[in-house]
Design an enzyme around this catalytic site. Structure first.
Site, mmCIF file in Angstrom:
data_model
loop_
_atom_site.group_PDB
_atom_site.id
_atom_site.type_symbol
_atom_site.label_atom_id
_atom_site.label_comp_id
_atom_site.label_asym_id
_atom_site.label_seq_id
_atom_site.Cartn_x
_atom_site.Cartn_y
_atom_site.Cartn_z
ATOM 1 N N LYS A 116 79.324 72.157 -21.916
ATOM 2 C CA LYS A 116 78.737 71.713 -23.015
ATOM 3 C C LYS A 116 77.058 71.599 -22.987
ATOM 4 C CE LYS A 116 82.310 69.850 -25.740
ATOM 5 N NZ LYS A 116 81.884 70.249 -27.174
ATOM 6 N N HIS A 699 95.863 77.990 -19.961
ATOM 7 C CA HIS A 699 95.006 78.703 -20.509
ATOM 8 C C HIS A 699 95.166 80.334 -19.714
ATOM 9 C CE1 HIS A 699 93.151 74.652 -20.607
ATOM 10 N NE2 HIS A 699 92.682 75.148 -21.768
#
Ligand code: GLN
Ligand code: ZN
Length: 765
Positions: A116, A699
Site C-alpha cells: 500500500k 491465491h
C-alpha cells in the site's frame, strides 16, 4: 496573483480507457503502438482539461502505464538482475514483467512485491535493491513527457519521486541498509534534473511524502545529504511536496533543505499552517494543500478562502500556490459522468476536475472577492444544504451511538466459559475445519448477476439460481467433510458493496473509478449520511442455507472497519463516529441472524490493519475505536452464539493485542505464504481465544498435499493449544475454480482428521 496547481491527476481515464488499452496489449489484442497512442491521448486530454479548469502549469510525469514507483525505479535502472535481459531487449515487456511477472518462452520471472502507498488504497510495486548495486538513467520518461506537453504548447511541472522517499519505499533483498545506496543514486537525480533544465522545465515537483512519517536519524541525515547534492548542480527550481499528514517533528528538517518551494497537506493537518508559515525561509514558494485530494466532497469555499487569505497575508501573493492536499490520483475524474445521482447529492460532490474548478474559484476570490461572489454563493448553497439535509442527519442514529456505554460493547462472559457453552450446542470435534466464506464465483454466477442487474433475468429466476448454487455448495462441503459450513456468498458481488447497497446513508456511482493497482480499479461506495439498516441484509440466504443441513452454517458479514476503510466516508464527522454507526447496523444484523437460528456468525475485518495511522503515536487511538466498533457489532449475542472474524494479511505482530481485544470466539488469519512465520508472535503473546492460521494459499490454483498441510498444522500446534486451534484456508475461495477447491479442501480435512486421531485424549477435552 496566487496560482492554482495540482500535484497529479488520475491517469486511468474517466471511462477507464487506460485499463482497457493496457489489458488489450497484455492479451495481444493490441500493439505497443496502440497503447502508446491511448496513453498519449489521455495525457494530452488531462493537461488540456486542467488548463481549461484553471491550472496554469499542470504536472507531467504523473502519468504511468502501471505505477509511478515502478516508473521511478525503472528510470534510475533499479531493475533486478532477473529482468535485465528482457528489459534490455524489449523495455515495455521488461517494465510489465516487473509489475506482473512474466511466463513465456521458457522464462518464469516473478513480479515485484506490491504494497500500500502510505495509508491509501493505492498499491505500488516495491523496488528490489541490493548492496553495491549501481544506478543509471535508464529511461528519460520525465523528460519525454515534459517535451511532449511542450510540443503541444503546454508548459508543465514534471513530478519526480524524491530520492529519499524512493529508498524508503524500496526493500533490499540481502538485508543490507537501503539508505547506504543513497550516494550511488544521487548522481542519477542530478543528471535527470540537469536534463529537465536543459529541456526548459522551470520547476520540478519532488515528492517526499516520507517526511510526514516517524523518521530516524539515519533517514533525516539522508535528506540533508540528498538535497545538498541536488543543490549543487544546474537544475529547475524544486517544489518539495509532502502530503498525507503533518510534517510535525520533521518540519525544521524540511525547511532546512535547499529547495525553492514547499507543499504541505492542510486537509489532513490544518494545524501545521502557522508553524509552516512562520518557518518558511525567505523567498520560498508555499503550496497550500487546501482541498481534499483523497475524498470526493466539495470543500466549503469560505473555509478554504479564509485559509488562503491567511497564507497570503503572511507571505504575499507572489509566493502562494493553491493546490489539492495531494495528487488527485485517489479520486475519480469527472462528476459529469454521474447522471444517475440526484442533483442534491451531486451538488455535494467534487471529483478531480471539479476540485481544480474549486481551487480556481478560491484563487479568483482571493484576487477579487466581489467578482467571485456569485460563484462562491452557488457552492456555498450546495455545501450548506449538505450540512442541513435530513438525508444526512438522522437524530435517532446519532442518539443511539451517543447512548453507547463502553462496557456494553463487550461480551460479559469470558471466552473459556463461552467456549464450553458453545460446545454444548455445536458439538464440534477438536481441530474443527471450516472455510472463510466465499466459494468459486464461476462465470455462470457472474453472468447471472449481470443479467439480473441489467433487467434481463427476472428476480424469481435469479433467486432460484442463487438457491441452487447455494444448495450445491452445501452438498459439496458435506461431501468434503467440513465441520462448519458456509453458504458460499453467491449472491454477493463485493464484500462492501453488497452491504452498502442495503444500508441507508450510502450512495453508488456509475463511473467513480479509482486506480487500486495497475489496471485494477475500484468504485468505492460513498457514505454521505447517518448509517442505518432498514431491513435484515443476510438473514434470508443464511437461514436458507442452514435449513439444508444439520451441520452449523456460519452467517457471513463484513465488519464495520472494513466497510469504512473501503468507502469514501463523510468528512463532516469523525471516522470513528461513522464506524460506530456502521457497527450498530451490523449489531442488529448479528442479533437477527441469531434469532433466525444461526449459531456461528463471522464478521470479516480484512482492512483492520490498513487503517493504522502513519504515525505510531496515533495508533492506539485508532485501535481503540476500531476494536470497539467490532465489539459493538459482535457483542449483542448470547454466550452460546459463536462469533468468528477473519483477516487476510500476515503482518499483525504489531497489533496482536488489539486483535485479541476484539474478543472474537475464533479468528482465521493468513499464514501459509509465510510458512506460519506469523506464529512467532504467539510464542511471546498467548492468543487467548480460538484461532485458525490459514493452512494453504488460496491465491494460487496449486493444490496443497495432505502432508504439507499436516506439517503446517504441527507447527501451529507447537505454539497454539489444541483446544484453540481451527483448520481453514487463508482466505475466501471466490477467485478459485471448483476442481482445485475440492481437492485442496479434501486434503485439508484429511490432515485435520489425522491430527485428531493422533491427539492425546486430554487434548480433546
Ligand atoms: N468472507 C469473505 C470471502 O470469503 C472474506 C474476503 C476477504 O477476506 N477479503 O470472500
Ligand atoms: Zn481474506
Amino acid at each position: 496573483m496566487a496560482t492554482v496547481s495540482t500535484l497529479g491527476f488520475p491517469r486511468i481515464g474517466a471511462k477507464r480507457e487506460l485499463k482497457r488499452a493496457v489489458e488489450a496489449y497484455w492479451q495481444g489484442r493490441d500493439t505497443a503502438q496502440a497503447l502508446a497512442e491511448t496513453a498519449r491521448d489521455l495525457r494530452q486530454r488531462h493537461w488540456r482539461l486542467q488548463r481549461e479548469a484553471g491550472v496554469a502549469v499542470p504536472p507531467s510525469n504523473d502519468f504511468s502505464l502501471y505505477d509511478q514507483v515502478l516508473d521511478a525505479a525503472f528510470c534510475v535502472d533499479a531493475v533486478p538482475a532477473r529482468y535485465r535481459a528482457l528489459a534490455d531487449a524489449d523495455p515495455l515487456a521488461g517494465y510489465f514483467a516487473l509489475a506482473r511477472g512474466h511466463q513465456r518462452d521458457g522464462l518464469d520471472l516473478h513480479a515485484l512485491e506490491m504494497t500500500k502507498w502510505f495509508d491509501t488504497n493505492y498499491h505500488y510495486l516495491v523496488p528490489e535493491l541490493q548492496a553495491g548495486q549501481t544506478f543509471a538513467l535508464r529511461d528519460d520518461k520525465p523528460v519525454r513527457e515534459y517535451l511532449e506537453a511542450k510540443a503541444g504548447g503546454i508548459e508543465t511541472r514534471p513530478v519526480l519521486i524524491g530520492p529519499v522517499t524512493l529508498l524508503w519505499l524500496s526493500k533490499t533483498v540481502d538485508g543490507s541498509d537501503r539508505f547506504d545506496l543513497l550516494d550511488a543514486l544521487l548522481p542519477v537525480y542530478v543528471e535527470l534534473l540537469g536534463r529537465l533544465a536543459e529541456a526548459g522545465a522551470a520547476w520540478v515537483q519532488i515528492d517526499e511524502p516520507a517526511l510526514v512519517l516517524d523518521l530516524d536519524d539515519r533517514v533525516r541525515d539522508a535528506y540533508r545529504r540528498a538535497y545538498a547534492a541536488l543543490a549543487g548542480a544546474p537544475r529547475p527550481k524544486l517544489l518539495l511536496a509532502t502530503y498525507f499528514g503533518a510534517l510535525g517533528d520533521n518540519l525544521a528538517l524540511a525547511q532546512s533543505l535547499p529547495v525553492d518551494g514547499l507543499h504541505v497537506d492542510l486537509v489532513r493537518a490544518p494545524e501545521q499552517l502557522d508553524d509552516v508559515l512562520a518557518s518558511l525561509p525567505e523567498g520560498r514558494v508555499f503550496s497550500a494543500g487546501l482541498i481534499d485530494g483523497r475524498n470526493i466532497w466539495r470543500t466549503h469555499p469560505d473555509t478554504a478562502l479564509v485559509v488562503a487569505k491567511y497564507a497570503r497575508d503572511a507571505i504575499g501573493d507572489e509566493r502562494l500556490q493553491l493546490a489539492p492536499s495531494c495528487s488527485l490520483l485517489h479520486v475519480p475524474v469527472d462528476l459529469l459522468h454521474e447522471k444517475a445521482l440526484d442533483d442534491e447529492l451531486r451538488g455535494w460532490l467534487s471529483f478531480a476536475k471539479q476540485k481544480v474548478e474549486e481551487l480556481r474559484l478560491i484563487a479568483d476570490a482571493l484576487a477579487d472577492e466581489k467578482a467571485a461572489e456569485a460563484g462562491l454563493a452557488e457552492v456555498r448553497g450546495q455545501v450548506d444544504s449538505r450540512r442541513r439535509s435530513a438525508r444526512v442527519n438522522r437524530p435517532e442514529v446519532a442518539a443511539r451511538v451517543a447512548a453507547l456505554d463502553a462496557g456494553a460493547a463487550r461480551r460479559p462472559t469470558p471466552w473459556s466459559r463461552r467456549q464450553a457453552l458453545q460446545q454444548e450446542t455445536l458439538g464440534l470435534p477438536v481441530f474443527p475445519t471450516t472455510t472463510i466464506g466465499s466459494f468459486p464465483q464461476t462465470l455462470d454466477v457472474r453472468e447471472a448477476r449481470a443479467r439480473f442487474k441489467s433487467g434481463k433475468l427476472a428476480e424469481a429466476e435469479y433467486d432460484a439460481f442463487i438457491a441452487a448454487q447455494t444448495e450445491a455448495c452445501v452438498r459439496a462441503q458435506e461431501a468434503i467433510g467440513l465441520d462448519v459450513l458456509v453458504h458460499g456468498e453467491f449472491e454477493r458481488n463485493d464484500m462492501v458493496e453488497y452491504f452498502g447497497e442495503q444500508l441507508d446513508g450510502f450512495a453508488f456511482t456509475k463511473n467513480g473509478w479509482v486506480q487500486s493497482y495497475g489496471s485494477r480499479c475500484v468504485k468505492p461506495p460513498i457514505v454521505y449520511g447517518d448509517v442505518a439498516r432498514p431491513a435484515p441484509m443476510t438473514v434470508r440466504w443464511s437461514q436458507y442455507a442452514q435449513s439444508l443441513t444439520p451441520r452449523p452454517m456460519k452467517g457471513m458479514l463484513t465488519g464495520p472497519v472494513t466497510i469504512l476503510q473501503w468507502s469514501f466516508v463523510r468528512d463532516d464527522q469523525a471516522r470513528a463516529q461513522t464506524c460506530r454507526q456502521i457497527a450498530f447496523a451490523l449489531r442488529d444484523e448479528v442479533t437477527d441472524l441469531e434469532a433466525a437460528g444461526i449459531r456461528i456468525i463471522q464478521i470479516d475485518e480484512p482492512a483492520l490493519r490498513e487503517g493504522l495511522p502513519l504515525r505510531r503515536a496515533d495508533w492506539q487511538t485508532y485501535l481503540d475505536w476500531a476494536v470497539e466498533s467490532f465489539r459493538i457489532s459482535a457483542s449483542g449475542v448470547r454466550d452460546d452464539t459463536q462469533i468468528h472474524t477473519h483477516m487476510c494479511y500476515s503482518e499483525f505482530n504489531d497489533i496482536i493485542e488489539a486483535v485479541a481485544d476484539m474478543d472474537a470466539d475464533a479468528i482465521s488469519i493468513e499464514t501459509s505464504r509465510s510458512r506460519m512465520e506469523l506464529l512467532d508472535a504467539f510464542v511471546k503473546f498467548k492468543y487467548p481465544n480460538g484461532i485458525g492460521p490459514g493452512v494453504y494459499d488460496i491465491h494460487s490454483p496449486r493444490v496443497p498435499g495432505e502432508d504439507e498441510i499436516a506439517e503446517l498444522l504441527d507447527k501451529a500446534r507447537a505454539v497454539i493449544p489444541a483446544h484453540q486451534l481451527w483448520v481453514n484456508p487463508d482466505c475466501g475461495l471466490k477467485t478459485r475454480a471448483w476442481p482445485e477447491t475440492r481437492a485442496a479442501l479434501k486434503a485439508m480435512v484429511s490432515a485435520a482428521r489425522k491430527l485428531r486421531a493422533q491427539a492425546a485424549p486430554a487434548d480433546a477435552a
